[in-house]
Write a protein that holds these residues in place. Structure first.
Motif, PDB file in Angstrom:
ATOM      1  N   UNK A   1       2.311   1.113  -1.148  1.00  0.00           N
ATOM      2  CA  UNK A   1       1.055   0.338  -1.955  1.00  0.00           C
ATOM      3  C   UNK A   1       1.454   0.224  -3.564  1.00  0.00           C
ATOM      4  N   UNK A   2       1.737   0.974  -3.944  1.00  0.00           N
ATOM      5  CA  UNK A   2       1.717   0.843  -5.598  1.00  0.00           C
ATOM      6  C   UNK A   2       2.675  -0.371  -5.716  1.00  0.00           C
ATOM      7  N   UNK A   3       3.919  -0.346  -5.233  1.00  0.00           N
ATOM      8  CA  UNK A   3       5.122  -1.260  -5.404  1.00  0.00           C
ATOM      9  C   UNK A   3       4.585  -2.811  -4.790  1.00  0.00           C
ATOM     10  N   UNK A   4       3.886  -2.587  -3.745  1.00  0.00           N
ATOM     11  CA  UNK A   4       3.095  -4.008  -3.240  1.00  0.00           C
ATOM     12  C   UNK A   4       2.285  -4.547  -4.391  1.00  0.00           C
ATOM     13  N   UNK A   5       1.297  -3.727  -4.876  1.00  0.00           N
ATOM     14  CA  UNK A   5       0.448  -4.023  -5.573  1.00  0.00           C
ATOM     15  C   UNK A   5       1.180  -4.711  -6.919  1.00  0.00           C
ATOM     16  N   UNK A   6       2.010  -4.073  -7.349  1.00  0.00           N
ATOM     17  CA  UNK A   6       2.987  -4.650  -8.709  1.00  0.00           C
ATOM     18  C   UNK A   6       3.689  -6.143  -8.215  1.00  0.00           C
ATOM     19  N   UNK A   7       3.928  -6.135  -7.219  1.00  0.00           N
ATOM     20  CA  UNK A   7       4.693  -7.199  -6.746  1.00  0.00           C
ATOM     21  C   UNK A   7       3.708  -8.445  -6.816  1.00  0.00           C
ATOM     22  N   UNK A   8       2.663  -8.147  -6.282  1.00  0.00           N
ATOM     23  CA  UNK A   8       1.518  -9.413  -6.192  1.00  0.00           C
ATOM     24  C   UNK A   8       1.266  -9.508  -7.698  1.00  0.00           C
ATOM     25  N   UNK A   9       1.175  -8.765  -8.715  1.00  0.00           N
ATOM     26  CA  UNK A   9       0.880  -8.989  -9.943  1.00  0.00           C
ATOM     27  C   UNK A   9       1.979  -9.707 -10.565  1.00  0.00           C
TER      28      UNK A   9
END
Lengths: 252, 329
Positions: free
Chosen positions: A119-127
């Protein structure tokens, strides 16, 4: 999940962004028009900020050093950036073409990471996605302007493309353990990302009057992901750490 | 943002004020006295236009040249926080140049002509940027005290009479006040840090004090431009008055940090309320103006190279002008 492969994946992504951000920042006050000084400086801030956020994930989740130590105080051989981002800025032609090739790659990579189960990576990708949309828009606009500009600008952009193409392919050098991450659905394979990237950039190059290379016949410049770098990275790393090494234990 | 002002035949030609239409001149002065802003399409005396172009253009040049001493430290900034802040700050400065060139263009001089005059040495920029930023601490001192001195100058000029310049200055001052926070915090970090850091910031302050004292220009007795510009609200305060405002605000803060100003004569005269100081070497000031400062040559060479290297890009843009292109993405 193969954690060590995932860590390496995050590290190489961060290293690419940090080093390219460094190169972009070198344009501040040296651009062909003031507006481009501002644009490259703005993109530098985004790239460096993205790198910081990724290093921070490594720090908080996987116990790596503080982002400042990790980013600026490693030996050159421990960086896993692709050689494309290390190359000196050269002229505006080289810098712009690199920016175009890189940002399209970052765009497809981020799109693939939005659904990453970590999740931390997915969240950053969205950002990051929103920021990179602007970078891509900027690159596309200028590639079109200069490809369709004068004979000189067209020739310069074509030369830059031909010179950088092998390095750009090096962005898709697989890291160790990639296969496992792909099978577990954590990341998309570099091969797939490269195919998406080619499909995105070829038509833009064509519209700009530039000849897209025959990608399959080019030997990629690889090694960066394993810590083998061009002659340009060591001085860059030394420069980044110049003030910090005066005293690594204090606030600056 | 701005565009299309009246374009006079020859901006460089001097038309003495007494050759202007006396009725229009009087109306013009009355508008200014009433606190109205002059806008690009309004009538204005030739000399008002010429002096404003000179002022705004030099301010724009100062922003773009001013990006150089600090800019060299972006790649070496210690840690993410400082790097991102310095990047944003220097970007702001370049953005100020853009705003100011636009404001000056409303008076009829194209950006290219202004840049050519910078490169030929005909048009000046702030002397302070002809000094080098030798260490990281220099960037902290610049961001705090040079930006502080600039804010004093710019908030004063923002109350001037020419609309586009005032609006550009309002925006610039907002950004500069962030720079001031950044600079102050950087100086505090060094001044309250290790002995080595303290020594670095003291050395930087000592190096920069003279240029800081020069920042607002020579004492008013020797200033070439005087009263007329003040009546037209082109110049809003005397050099000495701005220097006093700066000293009033910042000397106590410098002393509070335990730093030493390299001028044993600096003190506030409690009776007059004025700061007294030793001669900050005005001979050096004039030498630097003439082009003999430590970095004059280098600064202009860098700009010339950027201009020359970027020529093919600008030519390609001109080749496309007239064709409206939608972004491809």
């Amino acid at each position: 999940m193969n954690t060590s492969a995932l860590e390496n994946y995050i590290l190489k992504t961060a290293d690419d962004l940090l080093v390219l951000g460094h190169r972009h920042s070198e344009w501040t006050a040296f651009g062909p028009v003031i507006e481009e000084d501002i644009a490259f400086c703005s993109m530098a801030q985004d790239k460096v900020g993205q790198a910081q956020a990724l290093y921070n994930v490594l720090h908080t989740t996987f116990g790596y050093d503080h982002p400042d130590t990790l980013a600026f105080l490693r030996e050159e051989g421990k960086y896993t950036c692709a050689q494309l981002v290390e190359l000196p800025n050269g002229g505006y032609d080289t810098s712009l073409m690199r920016h175009f090739l890189f940002d399209h790659a970052e765009r497809v990579r981020l799109a693939s990471l939005v659904s990453c189960p970590f999740e931390p990576l997915a969240n950053l990708a969205k950002k990051f996605k929103g920021e990179v949309e602007y970078h891509v828009l900027h690159a596309n606009t200028w590639i079109d302007q200069l490809g369709n500009g004068t004979e000189v600008s067209k020739a310069r952009m074509q030369t830059a493309l031909d010179e950088l193409a092998p390095y750009a392919l090096g962005l898709f050098e697989a890291i160790e353990g990639e296969q496992e991450l792909v099978e577990q659905g954590v990341v998309v394979s570099e091969q797939d990302l490269q195919a998406q990237w080619q499909a995105a950039i070829d038509p833009i190059l064509e519209k700009a009057g530039l000849a897209a290379p025959d990608w399959s016949s080019i030997t990629p410049v690889v090694g960066g992901r394993k810590g083998y770098h061009s002659e340009y990275l060591a001085p860059l790393v030394k420069e980044m750490s110049e003030v910090l090494v005066i005293d690594t234990e204090v606030e600056w | 943002m701005y565009g299309g002002g009246f374009i006079p035949d020859d901006i460089d030609k001097k038309v003495p004020v007494d050759q202007e239409d006396p009725v229009r001149l009087e109306e013009f002065q009355a508008r200014i006295d009433a606190g109205e802003k002059i806008e690009p399409h309004d009538w204005m005396p030739h000399e008002y236009r010429r002096q404003l172009i000179r002022l705004i253009e030099q301010h724009a040049h100062s922003e773009i040249i001013g990006a150089l001493p600090e800019g060299t430290w972006i790649t070496r900034a210690p840690g993410f926080r400082r790097k991102l802040s310095l990047l944003a700050k220097v970007q702001d400065e370049v953005g100020h140049a853009q705003l100011l060139y636009n404001a000056a263009e409303t008076l009829g001089k194209p950006r290219e002509a202004m840049i050519n005059d910078l490169l030929s040495g005909k048009s000046k920029y702030s002397n302070v940027f002809n000094y080098p930023a030798k260490t990281w601490a220099d960037t902290a001192v610049i961001a705090w005290l040079i930006d502080a001195a600039a804010i004093v100058n710019q908030t004063t000029n923002a109350k001037g009479s020419y609309g586009p310049y005032c609006r550009a200055l309002d925006r610039i001052c907002q950004e500069e006040s962030f720079h001031l926070f950044y600079g102050y915090e950087s100086v505090v970090t060094l001044a309250t840090g290790t002995e080595q850091q303290r020594a670095m910031v003291q050395e930087a302050l000592t190096r920069w004090w003279k240029p800081i004292m020069h920042f607002h220009g020579p004492p008013d007795t020797s200033s070439v431009h005087g009263n007329q510009l003040e009546r037209w609200k082109v110049k809003m305060a005397s050099n000495d008055a701005m220097r006093q405002t700066f000293l009033n605000m910042y000397v106590p803060k410098i002393w509070e940090l335990g730093l030493t100003v390299p001028d044993p004569d600096l003190k506030k005269n409690e009776e007059t309320g004025q700061w007294e100081f030793g001669d900050p070497d005005w001979d050096e000031f004039w030498e630097v103006i003439k082009g003999n400062g430590p970095c004059n040559h280098e600064r202009l060479q860098v700009r010339r190279k950027a201009e020359e290297d970027g020529r093919w890009v600008r030519e390609a843009l001109m080749a496309r002008s007239g064709k409206q292109v939608l972004p491809l993405s």
